[in-house]
Design an enzyme around this catalytic site. Sequence first.
Site, PDB file in Angstrom:
ATOM      1  CG  ASP A   1       4.262   4.850  12.948  1.00 54.36           C
ATOM      2  OD1 ASP A   1       3.486   5.277  12.413  1.00 54.36           O
ATOM      3  OD2 ASP A   1       5.130   3.897  12.720  1.00 54.36           O
TER       4      ASP A   1
HETATM    5  C1  BGC Z   1       3.797   3.761   9.580  1.00 55.74           C
HETATM    6  C2  BGC Z   1       4.500   4.844   9.234  1.00 55.74           C
HETATM    7  C3  BGC Z   1       3.893   5.729   8.509  1.00 55.74           C
HETATM    8  C4  BGC Z   1       2.383   6.179   8.910  1.00 55.74           C
HETATM    9  C5  BGC Z   1       1.666   7.234   8.440  1.00 55.74           C
HETATM   10  C6  BGC Z   1       2.465   3.993  10.038  1.00 55.74           C
HETATM   11  O1  BGC Z   1       1.511   2.841  10.036  1.00 55.74           O
HETATM   12  O2  BGC Z   1       4.266   2.734  10.464  1.00 55.74           O
HETATM   13  O3  BGC Z   1       5.698   4.385   8.693  1.00 55.74           O
HETATM   14  O4  BGC Z   1       4.623   6.966   8.349  1.00 55.74           O
HETATM   15  O5  BGC Z   1       1.534   5.042   9.153  1.00 55.74           O
HETATM   16  O6  BGC Z   1       1.270   6.777   7.258  1.00 55.74           O
END
Ligand code: BGC
Length: 722
Positions: A268
């Site tokens: 993430d």
């Molecule tokens: C979130 C994810 C997301 C990623 C990309 C993160 O902050 O936790 O769910 O896919 O950002 O946008």
Amino acid sequence: MHRQKDVNPVYRDLSQPVEKRVDDLLARMTIEEKIGQMCQYSGFNEKHEALLRKGRVGSFLNVTGVENTNKVQKIAVEQSRLGIPLIFGLDVIHGYKTIFPIPLGLASTWDPDAVKKAASIAAKEAASEGTHWTFAPMVDIARDPRWGRIAEGAGEDPYLGSVMAKALVEGFQGANLSHLDTVVACPKHYVAYGGAEGGRDYNTVDVSERVLREVYLPPFKAAVVDGGAGTVMSAFNDLNGIPASANRYTLTNILREEWGFEGFVVSDWNAVGELMSHGIAGTPAEAAKEAVEAGVDMDMCGDIYQKTLDQLVREGKVSEETVDEAVRRILRIKFKLGLFDNPFISPERAGEVILCKEHLDAALELARKSIVLLKNEGNLLPLKTNLDSIAVIGPLADDHEAPLGPWACLGDLENVVTVLEGVKAKVSSNTKVLYAKGCEIEGTGTEGFEEAAEKAKAAEVAIVVVGENRDMSGEAASRSSLDLPGVQEELVKTVLDTGTPVVEVLMNGRPLSISWSAEHVPAILEAWFPGIQAGYAVADVVFGEYNPGGKLPVTFPRTVGQVPIYYNHKNTGRPPSSERFTSRYLDLPYTPLFPFGHGLSYTQFEYSNLRIEPASMKVDGAIKISLDVKNVGDRKGDEVVQLYLRDVVASVTRPVQELKGFKRVTFEPGEKKTVTFTVSSRDLAFVGRDLKWIVEPGTFKVMIGSSSQDIRLTGSFEVEPS
Ligand code: BGC
């Protein structure tokens, strides 16, 4: 620019098997180019461009649109030494431009085929503009509605969650990743992210091995093993003392060794860098080593692999084989997607598919199916379309933003149909539609109450649309209260006090503790955030053009003090009752406000004739459970028939009931159908005392009903040793 001498390398040869192409390419790559494949950045700027030309970027997220993706891809393909194409990722969560209900709403349909279709439409639209990869589905089980990300998943139940996870992955990925209408899926956030203490996003998770395996892992397994998801995202949270993005046990032992996952893992956003905040790494290099050795192949936006991995390899602190393995997994997906053979996107496709009629129709269908009728006293609903006057009231009644939900991708406000617009479109030309906002979603201002009361008084019925704004759920959107925000409950009271019958429509990203409404308001609809067709869907349900059949995928608590509350709880040694020394509260019933699986209809269904055949099975056998369901009302309608089981005596304590099957079936008035479930050992297994999956002989109770509480038929069967 320096090119390989080899003009027709194996990796460019479409007729070669993927593994051969991967090996050939890997053998040509420098260590910097390998690490480049493991780096992902958001957006595109000059710094990224310089890296890209050197072959040091493997992926971008948030680079969207035909023109942008083609422009950036051209640099990768034509101006880097080996011409390795980029994979473009995006959060296509519940639609690309045609926005469907939020995932919690999709789960409320209890209709995996419809949900699969929604995902395939989202994939088609996204792919048509150059996106290859979606960071979805979110398959985190959530038992705590304070956690705002409950909106993004399928709710509290591992069985329903697994069915939805598989459907979504299959919808996104289609039959073949190289097909131009598909995107590769990325179930997230691996794992147990939804178990955040106190419902506070990003917080610590400490769960037993049994709960991890029985509750949090199953939807991931369904996504990866049954659905064939090509990638997985490692989570932010600390899991039992080891951050999920440095957790070799979950990322390698379980995901790869137990489940045979062959795709790649992306962290993430900066989860690799955050290993330093977690306190298991003192430097970026230590963080990189922890993550890559645990099994995180791609660093999303951390820039940690880029800056540290080559030196770690040169110093022998991380082996080149570890890097090779990660790169191999990434390249494998790029080959499977057909990116080497078809790196660019043609501009025509998007115009044909985005927001086309078929997609809008599907969005309407899914929204209608997702709506849950929580209460309908005196059959206030459905309303007649030829009333003289209707008041539509509330801060969400004409809000174009909220229906899009917290992850609306490229959804446009202007495409959203509000409830007010939907009602106006549906009523007869003689019906007067009066509108008053009443108050804001948040804040204390009550200046609008008077107008709301006047309009309500002047109308035959009032539809009051209340709930949350779209930023109150999703990421970093935890709440300590589950009540209607601001003065909205007072607005509902004010309208109700006029004496005009009230229909309350809720739009929100989590279960709300609407105890007051549940007691006083005659009719309540849970619409979640229904997507761009919100208003038409709500109006279709309100006026009975569509008979609601959605069911709650999550328990509604009476107050936040009951959280965590979920239907598949243990019995305890002192099951709650009216007796003092039982597992209960002094100041509140222990029962939920609305149970898991609850949802009413404008018609009624009668359950009968439960048959369990044969009456016993071997531990590795199967059993057939069937029953008859009849629509005894005078309207067509859908019923979600739910099968729950209980292992009555086992070597470890078992939940009082567990969902093990469901079917959403449409019935004409008077129609009777037989519904059949097959239960096999997989449905009876649990994690035993030695932490291995086991099926134990003994009695299993069968409960079939219209919700987890509204059980209509019960029986039992025996499991015998094999
Ligand atoms: C979130 C994810 C997301 C990623 C990309 C993160 O902050 O936790 O769910 O896919 O950002 O946008």
